[in-house]
Design a protein around this motif. Structure first.
Motif, short mmCIF file in Angstrom:
data_model
loop_
_atom_site.label_atom_id
_atom_site.label_comp_id
_atom_site.label_asym_id
_atom_site.label_seq_id
_atom_site.Cartn_x
_atom_site.Cartn_y
_atom_site.Cartn_z
N LEU A 1 0.89 -1.17 0.00
CA LEU A 1 0.00 0.00 0.00
C LEU A 1 0.92 1.21 0.00
N LEU A 2 0.90 1.96 -1.09
CA LEU A 2 1.93 2.96 -1.35
C LEU A 2 1.34 4.37 -1.36
N VAL A 3 1.79 5.20 -0.42
CA VAL A 3 1.46 6.62 -0.47
C VAL A 3 2.61 7.31 -1.19
N GLU A 4 2.30 8.01 -2.26
CA GLU A 4 3.40 8.60 -3.04
C GLU A 4 2.91 9.81 -3.85
N HIS A 5 3.74 10.85 -3.84
CA HIS A 5 3.44 12.03 -4.65
C HIS A 5 4.10 11.96 -6.04
N ASP A 6 5.11 11.09 -6.17
CA ASP A 6 5.84 10.98 -7.44
C ASP A 6 4.96 10.21 -8.43
#
Ligand code: ATP
Length: 249
Positions: free
Chosen positions: A201-206
């Protein structure tokens, strides 16, 4: 379809009058990377914190590997295989990469009965830790303290530790933060190769990383999931483009 390894239903969290998590339902299936995206303050880290157990939820359920873990402590969830790496690194900076991984292996095996055996003298642990570090392309850096590793290498080491702990799912909160384009590309490659072994589960702005990696994307705005779908579905969703993606698509 197989039961999700992680199943969040109707999760709610308020800070005073602010609904930071507003009736959120998301799941993570085996073999997938599910990205959570959304503007600053949308509630992504708060959601990850509740799943990991560092933030107490007000309502809803958190099921992991078939079990309701909502009332369990952080360490109990970690022992069940819910791994987390942090925006701020949690490595032991003065210890070598090898020692960090060996300590994780020792923790997994339960250290009480081997308490008196110095960890670095345990050949079995050393071999297993070396193999994991090799996989994460850190073999040549294993004797360097984690404080001396580059930012990207520290992220690789955190994932090595998650592997050592045999995590069944990983919560990654902005792993690409502070990385240059090369570092992001390399970490994207590692995560891509790991997904069958450890769903993320990935939180990412990129957004380059998100679009390259995600099997599914959920978009959070003001604590609510406003859209969920495949990369193609999210990229073409007019609401999402307006609310968040803008020029990124
Ligand atoms: N401990 C807290 N007390 C009060 N308000 C909080 C607390 N933690 C977070 N918030 C608020 O909850 C909302 C969600 O914050 P959160 O950090 O989860 O957002 P985010 O989507 O992770 O943002 P970013 O992308 O900037 O990391 C914000 O309005 C934030 O100010």
């Amino acid at each position: 379809m197989a039961e999700p390894i992680l199943d969040i239903q109707n999760l709610c969290k308020c800070f005073g009058g602010l609904k930071a998590t507003d009736d959120v339902s998301v799941s993570l299936r085996k073999g997938e990377i599910h990205a959570l995206i959304g503007p600053n303050g949308a509630g992504k880290s708060t959601l990850i914190g509740q799943i990991a157990g560092t933030i107490k939820h007000d309502g809803g359920t958190i099921r992991f590997d078939g079990q309701d873990v909502g009332q369990l402590r952080v360490t109990q969830r970690a022992q069940l295989g819910l791994g987390r790496t942090f925006q701020v690194s949690s490595l032991m900076p003065e210890f070598s990469a090898l020692r960090n991984v060996m300590l994780a292996l020792q923790a997994r095996q339960g250290s009480s009965f081997r308490f008196w055996k110095p960890v670095m003298k345990d050949a079995g642990l050393r071999d297993e830790a070396s193999a994991i570090l090799e996989r994460m392309r850190l073999a040549e850096r294993m004797h360097i303290t984690s404080a001396e590793l580059s930012h990207g290498e520290r992220r690789q080491l955190e994932i090595a530790i998650a592997l050592a702990l045999r995590s069944k799912a990983l919560l990654l909160d902005e792993p690409m933060a502070g990385m240059g384009p090369e570092g992001s590309k390399q970490l994207t490659g590692f995560l891509d190769a790991l997904r069958e072994e450890v769903p993320v589960l990935l939180v990412e702005h990129d957004m380059d990383a998100v679009f390259a990696l995600a099997d599914r994307i959920s978009v959070l705005v003001y604590g609510r999931v406003v859209a969920s779908g495949t990369v193609a579905e999210i990229r073409s969703n007019p609401l999402v483009r307006e609310a968040y993606l803008g020029e990124a698509v």
